[in-house]
Scaffold this active site. Structure first.
Site, PDB file in Angstrom:
ATOM      1  N   CYS A  58       0.831  -1.208   0.000  1.00 40.96           N
ATOM      2  CA  CYS A  58       0.000   0.000   0.000  1.00 40.96           C
ATOM      3  C   CYS A  58       0.866   1.260   0.000  1.00 40.96           C
ATOM      4  CB  CYS A  58      -0.915  -0.040   1.225  1.00 40.96           C
ATOM      5  SG  CYS A  58      -1.791   1.484   1.570  1.00 40.96           S
ATOM      6  N   CYS A  67       0.092   3.756   2.791  1.00 41.96           N
ATOM      7  CA  CYS A  67       0.562   3.200   4.077  1.00 41.96           C
ATOM      8  C   CYS A  67       2.058   3.470   4.245  1.00 41.96           C
ATOM      9  CB  CYS A  67       0.320   1.691   4.139  1.00 41.96           C
ATOM     10  SG  CYS A  67      -1.417   1.209   4.092  1.00 41.96           S
TER      11      CYS A  67
END
Length: 161
Positions: A81, A84
């Site tokens: 991600c 993230c």
């Protein structure tokens, strides 16, 4: 016989707090007056507040979320991600600011999908604040450090923690 002082709202908190060690998850009773004085784990002797997020595992999750008396803010993330990965250094920087008031933790949704399902995490990054096993607050999306600190401060205030 002398009268016992009546506890007021200001001093009604217990004199100590149960804190899970970030290294071995051992439970430690820490006097409130020592929380900001770099207390050490009674078992492994590492700092209880190292200024960085704890990696959540199946072995330590319950100790930090149910047994510890500190609110824990969990960053649900995954290595693939992009947002993230962008938020990760901001979350770590927030840990330096917020300890010992809260425990900051990271949970890899790929490694622990059952926990992500239990908390109905639908998008990442998602931050969830848990106190004594109960969800207090949640937000999704990458944030800069100051926004993380502000969100956690607001959540703590609203929960009266």
């Amino acid at each position: 016989m002398a009268e016992q002082p009546v506890p007021s709202a200001a001093n009604s908190q217990p004199d100590s707090v149960i804190v899970a060690c970030p290294v071995d998850a051992a439970l430690n009773r820490v006097p409130r007056v020592r929380m900001g004085q770099d207390p050490k784990c009674g078992t492994c002797h590492n700092s209880l507040f190292p200024g960085r997020a704890v990696e959540m595992t199946a072995a330590n999750f319950e100790r930090h979320t149910l047994k510890s008396e500190l609110p824990v803010v969990i960053d649900f993330w995954a290595a693939w991600c992009g947002p993230c990965r962008t938020m990760s250094p901001n979350f770590e920087a927030a840990a330096k600011v917020l300890e010992p008031r809260v425990r900051m933790a990271k949970l890899d949704t790929e490694a622990m999908p059952e926990v992500s399902s239990r908390y109905a995490v639908r998008s990442i990054p998602t931050m969830i604040m848990i106190h004594k096993g109960r969800e207090i607050a949640r937000t999704s999306g990458a944030m800069p450090t100051q926004a993380i600190v502000q969100w956690i401060g607001n959540a703590l205030s609203q929960a009266h923690l």
